[in-house]
Write a protein that holds these residues in place. Structure first.
Motif, PDB file in Angstrom:
ATOM      1  N   PRO A   1     -75.030 -78.470 -20.661  1.00 36.40           N
ATOM      2  CA  PRO A   1     -75.491 -77.077 -20.680  1.00 36.40           C
ATOM      3  C   PRO A   1     -76.256 -76.680 -19.413  1.00 36.40           C
ATOM      4  N   TYR A   2     -77.047 -77.616 -18.897  1.00 40.55           N
ATOM      5  CA  TYR A   2     -77.783 -77.335 -17.670  1.00 40.55           C
ATOM      6  C   TYR A   2     -76.809 -77.107 -16.514  1.00 40.55           C
ATOM      7  N   VAL A   3     -75.764 -77.977 -16.413  1.00 39.91           N
ATOM      8  CA  VAL A   3     -74.772 -77.845 -15.336  1.00 39.91           C
ATOM      9  C   VAL A   3     -74.036 -76.509 -15.451  1.00 39.91           C
ATOM     10  N   VAL A   4     -73.696 -76.114 -16.701  1.00 41.31           N
ATOM     11  CA  VAL A   4     -73.010 -74.825 -16.903  1.00 41.31           C
ATOM     12  C   VAL A   4     -73.876 -73.680 -16.398  1.00 41.31           C
ATOM     13  N   GLY A   5     -75.179 -73.723 -16.675  1.00 38.08           N
ATOM     14  CA  GLY A   5     -76.089 -72.679 -16.199  1.00 38.08           C
ATOM     15  C   GLY A   5     -76.131 -72.613 -14.680  1.00 38.08           C
ATOM     16  N   VAL A   6     -76.166 -73.791 -14.052  1.00 36.60           N
ATOM     17  CA  VAL A   6     -76.170 -73.843 -12.580  1.00 36.60           C
ATOM     18  C   VAL A   6     -74.887 -73.237 -12.025  1.00 36.60           C
ATOM     19  N   LEU A   7     -73.741 -73.596 -12.657  1.00 36.34           N
ATOM     20  CA  LEU A   7     -72.458 -73.080 -12.184  1.00 36.34           C
ATOM     21  C   LEU A   7     -72.353 -71.568 -12.380  1.00 36.34           C
ATOM     22  N   VAL A   8     -72.873 -71.068 -13.503  1.00 38.09           N
ATOM     23  CA  VAL A   8     -72.844 -69.612 -13.744  1.00 38.09           C
ATOM     24  C   VAL A   8     -73.644 -68.889 -12.677  1.00 38.09           C
ATOM     25  N   ASP A   9     -74.855 -69.409 -12.360  1.00 36.26           N
ATOM     26  CA  ASP A   9     -75.659 -68.781 -11.312  1.00 36.26           C
ATOM     27  C   ASP A   9     -74.990 -68.909  -9.957  1.00 36.26           C
ATOM     28  N   GLY A  10     -74.287 -70.047  -9.736  1.00 32.57           N
ATOM     29  CA  GLY A  10     -73.562 -70.225  -8.468  1.00 32.57           C
ATOM     30  C   GLY A  10     -72.449 -69.226  -8.320  1.00 32.57           C
ATOM     31  N   ILE A  11     -71.737 -68.971  -9.416  1.00 30.93           N
ATOM     32  CA  ILE A  11     -70.657 -67.978  -9.390  1.00 30.93           C
ATOM     33  C   ILE A  11     -71.234 -66.592  -9.149  1.00 30.93           C
ATOM     34  N   ARG A  12     -72.348 -66.285  -9.838  1.00 30.12           N
ATOM     35  CA  ARG A  12     -72.959 -64.955  -9.717  1.00 30.12           C
ATOM     36  C   ARG A  12     -73.478 -64.703  -8.300  1.00 30.12           C
ATOM     37  N   LYS A  13     -74.007 -65.755  -7.675  1.00 26.94           N
ATOM     38  CA  LYS A  13     -74.554 -65.620  -6.318  1.00 26.94           C
ATOM     39  C   LYS A  13     -73.509 -65.887  -5.237  1.00 26.94           C
ATOM     40  N   ARG A  14     -72.269 -66.265  -5.683  1.00 30.85           N
ATOM     41  CA  ARG A  14     -71.158 -66.575  -4.787  1.00 30.85           C
ATOM     42  C   ARG A  14     -71.475 -67.764  -3.869  1.00 30.85           C
ATOM     43  N   SER A  15     -72.280 -68.699  -4.378  1.00 35.56           N
ATOM     44  CA  SER A  15     -72.631 -69.882  -3.577  1.00 35.56           C
ATOM     45  C   SER A  15     -71.826 -71.117  -3.995  1.00 35.56           C
ATOM     46  N   LEU A  16     -70.965 -70.958  -5.008  1.00 38.15           N
ATOM     47  CA  LEU A  16     -70.185 -72.092  -5.509  1.00 38.15           C
ATOM     48  C   LEU A  16     -68.889 -72.222  -4.721  1.00 38.15           C
ATOM     49  N   ASN A  17     -68.646 -73.410  -4.147  1.00 41.30           N
ATOM     50  CA  ASN A  17     -67.412 -73.673  -3.400  1.00 41.30           C
ATOM     51  C   ASN A  17     -66.637 -74.800  -4.072  1.00 41.30           C
ATOM     52  N   PRO A  18     -65.350 -74.992  -3.695  1.00 44.30           N
ATOM     53  CA  PRO A  18     -64.516 -76.021  -4.343  1.00 44.30           C
ATOM     54  C   PRO A  18     -65.118 -77.423  -4.283  1.00 44.30           C
ATOM     55  N   LEU A  19     -65.722 -77.803  -3.163  1.00 42.76           N
ATOM     56  CA  LEU A  19     -66.278 -79.138  -3.030  1.00 42.76           C
ATOM     57  C   LEU A  19     -67.443 -79.341  -4.007  1.00 42.76           C
ATOM     58  N   LEU A  20     -68.316 -78.327  -4.062  1.00 45.17           N
ATOM     59  CA  LEU A  20     -69.456 -78.418  -4.980  1.00 45.17           C
ATOM     60  C   LEU A  20     -68.985 -78.439  -6.432  1.00 45.17           C
ATOM     61  N   LEU A  21     -67.973 -77.634  -6.742  1.00 45.49           N
ATOM     62  CA  LEU A  21     -67.427 -77.607  -8.098  1.00 45.49           C
ATOM     63  C   LEU A  21     -66.834 -78.970  -8.470  1.00 45.49           C
ATOM     64  N   SER A  22     -66.113 -79.601  -7.502  1.00 42.02           N
ATOM     65  CA  SER A  22     -65.520 -80.924  -7.741  1.00 42.02           C
ATOM     66  C   SER A  22     -66.598 -81.969  -7.993  1.00 42.02           C
ATOM     67  N   GLU A  23     -67.690 -81.861  -7.250  1.00 41.54           N
ATOM     68  CA  GLU A  23     -68.788 -82.820  -7.438  1.00 41.54           C
ATOM     69  C   GLU A  23     -69.404 -82.692  -8.837  1.00 41.54           C
ATOM     70  N   TRP A  24     -69.613 -81.424  -9.238  1.00 38.49           N
ATOM     71  CA  TRP A  24     -70.185 -81.215 -10.582  1.00 38.49           C
ATOM     72  C   TRP A  24     -69.225 -81.696 -11.680  1.00 38.49           C
ATOM     73  N   ILE A  25     -67.923 -81.426 -11.501  1.00 40.86           N
ATOM     74  CA  ILE A  25     -66.930 -81.877 -12.497  1.00 40.86           C
ATOM     75  C   ILE A  25     -66.892 -83.399 -12.553  1.00 40.86           C
ATOM     76  N   GLY A  26     -66.920 -84.050 -11.401  1.00 37.57           N
ATOM     77  CA  GLY A  26     -66.945 -85.519 -11.363  1.00 37.57           C
ATOM     78  C   GLY A  26     -68.188 -86.070 -12.059  1.00 37.57           C
ATOM     79  N   PHE A  27     -69.307 -85.383 -11.826  1.00 35.46           N
ATOM     80  CA  PHE A  27     -70.569 -85.802 -12.465  1.00 35.46           C
ATOM     81  C   PHE A  27     -70.458 -85.696 -13.992  1.00 35.46           C
ATOM     82  N   LEU A  28     -69.866 -84.582 -14.475  1.00 38.69           N
ATOM     83  CA  LEU A  28     -69.703 -84.387 -15.919  1.00 38.69           C
ATOM     84  C   LEU A  28     -68.755 -85.428 -16.524  1.00 38.69           C
TER      85      LEU A  28
END
Length: 586
Positions: free
Chosen positions: A36-63
């Motif tokens: 849930p914490y990671v989802v919140g970070v990703l939602v804020d990243g999408i809203r602020k347009r700071s989320l990129n493919p590499l960062l998304l891949s890292e978070w998915i790998g972490f999950l």
């Protein structure tokens, strides 16, 4: 929660398994807070347009990594918690079974078999669930709930957390009330199930009698009534059980409503981000399980507590007949001497035996005859110490039977009862019941002595033939002779026949008695019988009437007395002649 206190002895015994199980369960709970914490970070990243493919891949790998660890920790805590609860079930069953074997005959006169079976099955399963599912829901509802609430307070918004959890005290009060109701109703339902279990056991065991009297429909109706009663009482349990989920779901819905209303306001005011509100609602969703677990906890522990109380009441019953302190463990042998001024069954005001006084020397045969209810079986059961004397003494070789341990006394005695109990096993195993290590040659030797060997060979599988429950596949005479063979294999100092030749014909009876006389020339035999031909060879014959010795002597002496024995012997001889004449004429 009293069940956890009552099971404290087991938790202490298996503390390392439970500690490891709880630790891995807590790790699993902690890992479940990360997504849930990671989802919140990703939602804020999408809203602020700071989320990129590499960062998304890292978070998915972490999950994915968290998921793999979560899988293994879940497997381990289930092994420790649920696996250990299975050990509790095994231990309770063994304890209960061992307790059953030690209890005195009067216990089984007061308790029904079906009820005892229900204790050993349903009740133990309910206790086992309390030690498995109960521990799971207790630990998980507390640790998971505490972790989620702490995360919501520290990492998101403490004000919103308090507001969202305002309905919780109401849920706690309601579930406690439901739990108390459940405890009472579940105990009543278990009692009803015991009655039904007993009904089934009686009817299956007595199916021949039911069919012989054409009572199938009456018994079906009786079973239907008992089954309906079980359903009604379990429905009463289900009605309380059904209140848990709707109550918890309603409380959770109110919590979500408060979270969305006040959380949206905080987002608009800028004190929370949209990602934080998303994480908060996901965490609130994770609180659903601890809340449900809290309801399940009351359900499980109250069922387990009611069943544990029933088991403990049974285990609290102490055997009346026990080995006396300082009793000898040496197997007694020698002359058997009875001196019984008076004997009454426990709780009964009426005398069963009076003025009993006789001695049977080692190696001799005692015959006991008399009308039904004269006290023949009671006289024999007292030698086995199924009941203790209030007045008098029974000795073997000059030693009182209560001066030796029960094990030593019963090693000295082989008992062939009126009711021949055989087990669902092979014929060899039934004969070798008292001596499982006996060789096949020994088994066949005693089968010949009991005149059952040829019958066994005629079965399709011979000695490997599996006997139906309670010997249902055998005739009465075959069951009697297998019981005799079983007693002979034990080679006891004293062999007791309690009307154990009644189902065999006269020729077979003679063959068995002659074999016994040859086989047991140095050992004592006691025979209670209605058919006098079974005791006419005895060294001493007692005629009982209303619990007293009315006549005593050898066969010839009793015939000369012209009393009840002589009259009955002449009557039976006439019956035998008529029977043989009828067969020869046929």
């Amino acid at each position: 929660m009293r069940i956890f206190y009552n099971l404290g002895w087991f938790f202490k015994q298996e503390k390392y398994r439970y500690i490891l199980g709880v630790l891995f369960l807590m790790v699993s709970s902690a890992l479940s807070l990360i997504p849930p914490y990671v989802v919140g970070v990703l939602v804020d990243g999408i809203r602020k347009r700071s989320l990129n493919p590499l960062l998304l891949s890292e978070w998915i790998g972490f999950l994915i990594l968290i998921g793999i660890i979560y899988y293994f920790t879940g497997y381990i805590w289930r092994q420790f918690i649920f696996g250990t609860s299975v050990l509790l079930g095994q231990q309770l069953r063994n304890t209960l079974y061992r307790h059953f074997t030690k209890l005195s005959p009067d216990f089984y006169q007061k308790h029904r078999i079906g009820d005892l079976m229900a204790h050993a099955t349903n009740d133990i399963n309910a206790v086992q669930q309390a030690a498995g599912d109960g521990i799971l829901t207790l630990v998980d509802s507390i640790t998971m709930g505490a972790m989620v609430i702490l995360t919501m307070v520290v990492m998101i918004n403490w004000k919103l957390t308090i507001i969202a959890l305002l309905p919780m005290p109401v849920m706690a009060l309601l579930t406690m009330h439901y739990g108390n109701l459940l405890h009472k109703r579940f105990g009543v339902a278990q009692e009803a199930f015991s009655d039904l279990n007993d009904k089934v056991q009686e009817n299956v065991s007595g199916v021949r009698v039911v069919k012989a009297f054409g009572e199938e429909e009456a018994q079906i109706e009786s079973f239907r009534v008992a089954s309906k009663d079980v359903v009604a009482k379990n429905m009463a349990v289900a009605k309380v059980d059904a209140l848990f989920d709707p109550t918890i779901t309603l409380i959770v819905a109110i919590c979500f409503f408060l979270a969305l209303i006040f959380g949206s306001r905080y987002v608009i005011l800028g004190t929370m981000t949209l990602g934080q509100l998303t994480s908060f609602t996901l965490y609130l969703g994770q609180l659903v399980w601890p809340m449900l677990a809290f309801g399940f906890l009351f359900n499980t522990v109250e069922r387990g507590s009611a069943s544990y109380d029933r088991i403990q009441r049974l285990l609290a019953i102490q055997p009346v007949i026990v080995s006396k302190e300082g009793a000898s463990a040496v197997t007694p042998s020698g002359d058997v001497c009875y001196t019984i001024p008076d004997f009454r069954y426990p709780g009964s005001p009426d005398s069963v035996l009076q003025a009993i006084d006789f001695t049977i020397h080692q190696g001799e045969t005692l015959g006991i005859v008399g009308k039904t209810g004269a006290g023949k079986t009671t006289l024999l059961r007292l030698l086995l110490r199924e009941f203790d004397l209030q007045d008098g003494r029974i000795e073997i070789g000059g030693t009182s039977i209560d001066a030796v341990t029960l094990e030593a006394l019963r090693r000295a005695i082989g008992y062939v009862p009126q009711d021949h109990i055989l087990f669902s096993a092979t014929l060899s195993e039934n004969i070798a019941f008292a001596r499982p290590e006996a060789s096949q040659e020994e088994i066949e030797r005693v089968a010949r002595l009991a005149n059952i060997h040829e019958d066994i060979l005629n079965f399709p599988d011979g000695y490997a033939t599996v006997v139906g429950e309670r010997g249902v596949t055998l005739s009465g005479g075959q069951k009697q002779r297998i019981s005799i063979a079983r007693a002979l294999l034990a080679d006891p100092e004293i062999l007791i026949f309690d009307d154990s030749l009644s189902a065999v014909d006269a020729r077979t009876e003679v063959a068995i008695l002659q074999a016994l006389k040859k086989e047991r020339h140095n050992k004592t035999t006691m025979i209670a019988a209605h058919r006098l031909s079974a005791v006419e060879h005895a060294d001493l014959i007692l005629v009982l009437a209303d619990g007293r010795i009315a006549e005593r002597g050898t066969h010839d002496q009793l015939l000369a007395n012209q009393g009840w024995y002589a009259e009955m012997y002449a009557h039976q001889q006439l019956e035998s002649l008529v029977s043989e004449g009828g067969r020869s004429n046929g």
